[in-house]
Design a protein around this motif. Structure first.
Motif, short mmCIF file in Angstrom:
data_model
loop_
_atom_site.label_atom_id
_atom_site.label_comp_id
_atom_site.label_asym_id
_atom_site.label_seq_id
_atom_site.Cartn_x
_atom_site.Cartn_y
_atom_site.Cartn_z
N ALA A 51 6.48 2.20 -43.95
CA ALA A 51 5.01 2.32 -43.57
C ALA A 51 4.77 2.63 -41.96
O ALA A 51 5.50 1.90 -41.32
CB ALA A 51 4.05 1.42 -44.04
N ALA A 52 4.16 3.58 -41.69
CA ALA A 52 3.77 3.86 -40.26
C ALA A 52 2.18 4.00 -39.91
O ALA A 52 1.64 4.62 -40.86
CB ALA A 52 4.32 5.13 -39.81
N ALA B 162 0.50 5.77 -43.10
CA ALA B 162 1.11 6.28 -44.37
C ALA B 162 2.18 5.52 -45.00
O ALA B 162 2.69 4.75 -43.88
CB ALA B 162 1.52 7.65 -43.88
N ARG B 163 2.42 5.56 -46.15
CA ARG B 163 3.40 4.69 -46.53
C ARG B 163 4.19 5.49 -47.64
O ARG B 163 3.78 6.11 -48.60
CB ARG B 163 3.06 3.20 -47.24
N VAL C 257 5.78 0.69 -36.87
CA VAL C 257 6.53 1.00 -38.32
C VAL C 257 6.85 -0.43 -38.92
O VAL C 257 7.43 -1.15 -38.05
CB VAL C 257 7.48 2.05 -37.88
N ARG C 258 6.68 -0.42 -40.16
CA ARG C 258 7.31 -1.51 -41.17
C ARG C 258 7.91 -0.99 -41.92
O ARG C 258 7.66 0.36 -42.57
CB ARG C 258 6.16 -2.24 -41.91
N ALA C 259 9.15 -1.64 -42.19
CA ALA C 259 10.16 -0.87 -43.08
C ALA C 259 10.96 -1.93 -43.90
O ALA C 259 11.17 -3.33 -43.25
CB ALA C 259 11.12 0.05 -42.49
N TRP D 64 14.63 7.26 -61.01
CA TRP D 64 14.29 7.41 -59.52
C TRP D 64 12.76 7.47 -59.45
O TRP D 64 12.04 7.86 -60.44
CB TRP D 64 14.65 8.70 -59.00
N ASN D 65 12.00 6.83 -58.36
CA ASN D 65 10.60 7.01 -58.14
C ASN D 65 10.39 7.11 -56.74
O ASN D 65 11.10 6.66 -55.91
CB ASN D 65 10.10 5.70 -58.74
N THR D 66 9.22 7.94 -56.64
CA THR D 66 8.69 7.87 -55.28
C THR D 66 7.09 7.88 -55.26
O THR D 66 6.45 8.63 -56.10
CB THR D 66 9.22 9.36 -54.65
N ASP D 67 6.70 7.01 -54.31
CA ASP D 67 5.18 6.99 -54.28
C ASP D 67 4.91 6.82 -52.76
O ASP D 67 5.43 6.42 -51.97
CB ASP D 67 4.78 5.50 -54.78
N VAL D 68 3.76 7.58 -52.54
CA VAL D 68 3.18 7.80 -51.15
C VAL D 68 1.65 7.40 -51.27
O VAL D 68 0.75 7.61 -52.11
CB VAL D 68 3.07 9.15 -50.82
N ALA D 69 1.31 6.64 -50.07
CA ALA D 69 -0.05 6.33 -49.89
C ALA D 69 -0.55 6.72 -48.59
O ALA D 69 0.42 6.49 -47.58
CB ALA D 69 -0.15 4.76 -50.13
#
Length: 685
Positions: free
Chosen positions: A189-190, A197-198, A168-170, A224-229
């Motif tokens: 990110a994991a 997934a990030r 995991v990175r954070a 507010w913002n949310t992004d998923v990869a």
């Protein structure tokens, strides 16, 4: 947010970080033996990483107060300014050039707004800290990232490195400050060597601020913002990534007749890259994307409707679909070639109501369809170990269709004489640049000449009330801009001194100029083409006399002239110089910033761009700010600052006039914040 709430949130965050770092029961595995170099506070953007490219870390602590959007972030880069309208959502300006002359690319996709007056400037949809790096290319010195970027190109990039093992990175941060400022940012990110997934997310708020005179300026905002990869990495050279994101917000504007009550952003993209393919074809990079901006504004949700005025609301929408493919070839040991194509299609629509009605029940009315299909080629010849020549060429087929059946006037609507008409043009762009590293000195210099032809954008074709003399409207009459520009520069990297300089001189045929008529109390605009001359430059230097002190200076100047009339070009920022000093001792550091802005007496009365216009000269000012930082451990950092320490009352030259709806007389600039204290707690792991 009250100071007690800020203190409580900070304490909880600090406690959680210490517990995670020091309590073995909270760790699923031993922490890897990695050295973390925590960044120091940046008050001026880092020196160019290459002769022409500036690369910065948007997650690093910065002063002034951490940026609320892309324009807020870029204004600390020498050469940039922002057309200010209050607390957030300014419009970025590079070397006096604004709008589509500056190309913004977010995570590989060009980003645009929908409002005819650019209330939702493209940069307003960008949360800087959610990206990994920001790349700035000044001038028409690349053809790889889309059409028409005569002033420059800015890339907001995310890159998730492949996991070599499961983990995991954070990273994240909390910001608290005066006027209710509070931000929460997280990036997690994991993954494993095969998949990852990030998630990046942020939420931010600020209330109305007070200027140096103690007056409240309507400027509150929320975002507010949310992004998923989701990514697949079967090997070290292959990546397939699916991305999706959304966000929203609102903002009060002291300089506009309505406020922004919705800044909805939805996006999805698919990105494939393959590296180290073979001896000739080295890399392939391909992506497709879809973006939608839905922006709503009214004069009653975030303000009281002025007496004698009727409540009104408007909704504007832009839907964009596009893609890009590029291949990198090694034609020989000394020749690298990048070739590819990009495309995008934009559909714009609007709806509006008078009075308090449900705007969502109203049908959408198409306003414009815009498209661009481009091919590009960029060749780099490494002539020797210290010399290289880079040349690029691109062709774009740009098209615009006028979908407006009628045009609204002062009191009524009238049939649109260019309804359903289409304009198309094939436009060339290109450049050639020479770069050299001197053997006798640690110095790199470059000289390049570029030419770009830019098709008029949505705001230039559809926003003006009229076009050039003899044309039925701006859509029919405005011609593409053609910019030819010389760029030169040098970068010296000595033991204690790091210094750089860049300069430019250019000529713009058919520069698109807005002229406003304010005599009737409500401004109407006319767009015309003129010829223009531009020149200017930027300079920066850092001196480190020992291991503790760092002294820096940077300066930027832009000049423009209407070659047809001899008058100054409008909306050109004045000379700006930043002086900095920092002291570091172990985990502690402290510093000061003195931003000095000259007066601007070169102006063109009632002329400008779609966002703002010159309404007189502006005075000079100097603002002093202080900051301090403590590295709690190798992963956690506390930064505090005071912006405008002396509570200076001032306004920027690039500025929207105050709006009478908030009690500001016409042609009165919006004042900037007074003394502002803030704190930022951040971590990386």
């Amino acid at each position: 947010m009250k100071l007690t709430q800020i203190a409580t949130a900070t304490a909880l965050f600090f406690t959680a970080q210490l517990a995670f770092a020091d309590n073995p029961e909270t760790q699923t595995q031993p922490a890897p033996a990695v050295e973390f170099l925590l960044p120091s506070v940046e008050v001026v953007a880092s020196p160019p990483s290459t002769p022409l490219f500036s690369i910065t870390d948007p997650k690093a602590p910065r002063q002034p107060l951490p940026a609320s959007d892309g324009a807020d972030y870029l204004k600390t880069v020498p050469g940039f300014a922002a057309i200010r309208s209050g607390g957030t959502n300014g419009d970025p300006v590079l070397r006096g050039m604004s709008g589509s002359r500056l190309s913004l690319v977010a995570n590989g996709a060009p980003i645009e707004g929908a409002c005819p007056a650019r209330m939702d400037a493209p940069s307003s949809y960008i949360a800087p800290e959610s990206y990994d790096k920001v790349v700035v290319v000044k001038g028409p010195e690349t053809v790889l990232y889309g059409p028409g970027a005569s002033a420059g190109t800015v890339l907001f990039e995310r890159n998730t490195p492949r996991f070599t093992e499961a983990g995991v990175r954070a990273s994240g941060s909390l910001v608290g400050g005066q006027f209710g400022r509070n931000d929460q940012n997280v990036d997690i990110a994991a993954g494993t060597p095969d998949v990852y997934a990030r998630v990046t997310a942020n939420k931010a708020h600020e209330g109305d601020y007070r200027d140096g005179n103690g007056n409240t300026v309507p400027s509150a905002w929320n975002k507010w913002n949310t992004d998923v990869a989701l990514g697949v990495t079967p090997d070290a050279d292959t990546k397939l990534e699916l991305t999706a994101g959304t966000g929203d917000g609102n903002a009060r504007y002291a300089g506009r007749g309505m406020d922004g009550v919705r800044f909805r952003r939805d996006s999805v993209g698919l990105h494939f890259e393959k590296q180290n393919i073979g001896k000739v074809l080295r890399d392939i990079d391909a992506r497709v994307f879809y973006n939608e901006a839905d922006h709503r504004m009214d004069n009653y949700t975030l303000r009281e409707t002025p007496p004698g005025s009727m409540p009104m609301a408007a909704d504007v929408r832009r839907r964009t679909v596009g893609g890009r493919i590029a291949a990198t070839f090694d034609l020989s040991e000394r020749v690298e070639w990048v070739a590819g194509a990009d495309w995008q299609v934009n559909w714009l629509a609007s709806r509006s109501v008078m009075g308090i009605q449900n705007l969502s029940d109203m049908p959408w009315t198409p306003s414009a369809t815009l498209s661009n299909y481009g091919v590009f080629s960029e060749l780099t010849w490494f002539a020797s170990d210290v010399q290289q020549v880079i040349a690029g060429l691109r062709f774009d087929r740009a098209a615009a269709t006028d979908d407006r059946q009628s045009i609204s006037g002062m009191m009524s609507s009238m049939p649109n004489p260019t309804f359903d008409e289409q304009r198309t043009r094939v436009l060339p762009s290109g450049f050639v640049r020479y770069e050299q590293n001197l053997r006798a000195l640690p110095l790199t210099w470059y000289a390049g000449i570029g030419h770009t032809e830019r098709f008029p954008d949505y705001w230039e074709l559809f926003s003006p009330n009229s076009g050039p003399a003899g044309s039925v409207n701006a859509f029919a009459g405005i011609q593409p801009e053609k910019t030819t520009q010389l760029d030169i520069g040098a970068h010296y990297r000595g033991g204690a001194v790091d210094a750089w300089v860049s300069a430019y001189a250019g000529y713009v045929n058919d520069f698109i100029l807005f002229t406003y008529n304010t005599s009737m109390g409500k401004a109407t605009s006319q767009a015309t083409n003129v010829n223009a001359e531009i020149f200017g430059g930027e300079f920066g230097a850092t001196w480190k006399p020992d291991g503790h002190w760092r002294v820096g200076v940077s300066s930027a100047y832009a000049w423009g002239r209407n070659a047809d009339s001899g008058a100054p070009l409008p909306q050109i920022p004045p000379l700006v110089t930043r002086f900095t000093v920092d002291y570091t001792l172990g985990a502690w550091s402290a510093g000061a910033l003195w931003r000095v802005v000259s007066s601007q007496h070169r102006y063109a009365l009632n002329q400008g761009n779609v966002v703002g216009y010159d309404f007189g000269p502006s005075g000079g000012f100097g603002v002093v700010s202080l900051h301090a930082q403590y590295d709690i451990n190798k992963r956690t950092q506390l930064t505090v600052g005071v912006d405008n320490l002396l509570n200076k009352a001032y306004s920027e030259h690039l500025n929207l006039a105050g709006n009478a709806g908030f009690g500001f007389p016409a042609n009165t600039p919006v004042m900037e914040p007074g003394r502002t204290a803030w704190a930022r707690l951040s971590f990386r792991m």
